[in-house]
Design an enzyme around this catalytic site. Structure first.
Site, short mmCIF file in Angstrom:
data_model
loop_
_atom_site.label_atom_id
_atom_site.label_comp_id
_atom_site.label_asym_id
_atom_site.label_seq_id
_atom_site.Cartn_x
_atom_site.Cartn_y
_atom_site.Cartn_z
CE1 TYR A 1 38.03 87.06 34.07
CE2 TYR A 1 39.95 88.12 33.73
CZ TYR A 1 39.17 87.07 33.94
OH TYR A 1 39.89 85.73 33.33
CD GLU B 1 38.13 83.28 34.81
OE1 GLU B 1 37.15 82.45 35.07
OE2 GLU B 1 38.37 83.82 33.76
#
Ligand code: GDP
Ligand code: MN
Length: 396
Positions: free
Chosen positions: A118, A206
């Site tokens: 991530y 993101e």
């Protein structure tokens, strides 16, 4: 402004960030053509079909599917296009899918296992610095990771004067447990990603997951990008990426006539001049036990036409049970505004089916109150802020 995954990936590619390549399609036929083209360019035989909506968690909702043949590309695209995709991030009724991204399959077997990370870039409002937030727990819902295993989330703050320094990019790659070629690739990835964030005036990039492929490439498999609306004038090409189908129709209409309107969940419609007063008005409604249905700044010129447009926008929301008009007459005189309200009300006739409470303060406030009280319309006037909020409560 929110972007679709395929648009976010376009920006990433422009800045040299490695991505899972794909082509967007609006029909199953175009999807098959896209798949054929991708096979020519990348050699991939398998494709992932990804629903393009402004919401995450698409995989869980059935909006991301692997196709192992062109027939499957056709049939899966046919199912996903036009579907109401429900994910944890959509409204309960879901979102209509108008486009699919046909992407190369990047989870192919090889020397090592593919692994997911991530990585996001965003502004830390507490310190006023951009930061890279990253974790080895990619592909999962980051909120869950934050709640259950917060020690697995790292952050790296960037000094605005210095920018991202090479050691910081290396530190990220190191903390993600990488070595050799994958380490080098991740360092490049982070450096380019930060350039993309700054260069596009974004408020969020993101990437979940960032994939280490089985042959040690580092690529963005997903992209959630939010651009700063106030900087869009510097990027006309990004403004063209706006997908009005994804935006609240009343907000779009308001923007077109130059009003700033934000839809909220409550039942008290608000019409206010000035953003600060609008915020204070919402606070006061809350304090009196109510709940604002919207934020609406009508700006400096509260004439009849503008007031009428604003009423019409507010009344499109079926939740609205009363409207509070709170105008400070500084440059614009209160009696002019009051006349505008009375005229708009008369013009709209039956369209106004909820009580209206008007609070006008400032130049000629007294005359304005008299004008409204004498109009014989279903409008209550107030001069004090608190009095207005209480009248709204009583009217609900
Ligand atoms: P999200 O569910 O909206 O976050 O959509 P993502 O783009 O993150 O995709 C969801 C999941 O689909 C990823 O976490 C992967 O596990 C899977 N996925 C994405 N691309 C591929 C691919 O090329 N091959 C395979 N087998 N799975 C993929
Ligand atoms: Mn994702």
């Amino acid at each position: 402004m929110n972007l679709h995954e395929y648009q976010g990936k376009e920006i990433l590619a422009q800045f040299g960030v490695g991505i899972q390549r794909g082509i967007v399609a609006e029909t199953p036929q175009a999807a098959v053509e896209a798949a054929e083209k991708l096979t020519e360019e990348t050699g991939t035989g398998w494709h992932v079909i990804k629903a393009q909506v402004h919401a995450g968690g698409r995989g869980k909702g059935g909006g991301v599917k692997l196709a192992k043949s062109l027939e499957e590309v056709q049939s899966i695209s046919d199912t996903i296009l036009g579907m109401q995709l429900v994910t944890p991030q959509t409204p309960p009724e879901g979102k209509t899918v108008h486009q699919v991204l046909i992407a190369e399959d990047v989870y192919y077997p090889g020397a090592s296992e593919p692994s997911e990370f991530y990585v996001s870039v965003l502004l830390n409002r507490a310190t006023g610095k951009n930061m890279i937030m990253y974790s080895t727990e990619g592909g999962m819902d980051i909120e869950t990771v934050a709640e259950e295993t917060p020690h697995l989330i790292f952050t790296e703050e960037i000094d605005p004067g210095l920018g991202l320094l090479p050691f910081q990019a290396r530190k990220v790659a190191f903390n993600l447990g990488l070595s050799g070629q994958a380490f080098k690739q991740m360092t490049k990835f982070i450096t380019a990603l930060y350039k993309a964030y700054v260069g596009s005036d974004a408020s969020l990039f993101e990437i979940n997951p960032v994939l280490k492929t089985s042959d040690d490439k580092i690529i963005a498999v997903d992209a959630k990008v939010v651009l700063d609306d106030n900087a869009l004038y510097r990027h006309p090409d990004y403004e063209a990426m706006r997908d009005l189908r994804e935006e609240n129709p009343v907000e779009v209409e308001a923007k077109a006539v130059g009003l700033s309107y934000v839809d909220l969940d409550g039942n008290v419609g608000c019409m206010v001049n000035g953003a600060g007063l609008a915020m204070a008005t919402m606070d006061l409604i809350k304090q009196a036990g109510g709940d604002p249905a919207n934020f609406l700044d009508v700006g400096g010129t509260a004439d009849a036409a503008r007031v009428e447009t604003a009423f019409r926008l507010i009344l499109q929301d079926p939740k609205v049970k009363a409207i509070l008009v709170n105008i400070f007459g500084g440059i614009v005189r209160c009696d002019r505004v009051a006349q505008g309200i009375v005229d708009a009300y008369k013009n709209m006739g039956d369209a106004i089916n909820v009580p209206i409470i008007v609070r006008l303060q400032g130049t000629n406030a007294e005359q304005a109150k008299e004008l409204i009280d004498a109009s014989g319309l279903n409008v209550q006037s107030a001069i004090e802020f608190k009095e207005a909020a209480d009248k709204v409560q009583a009217a609900l």
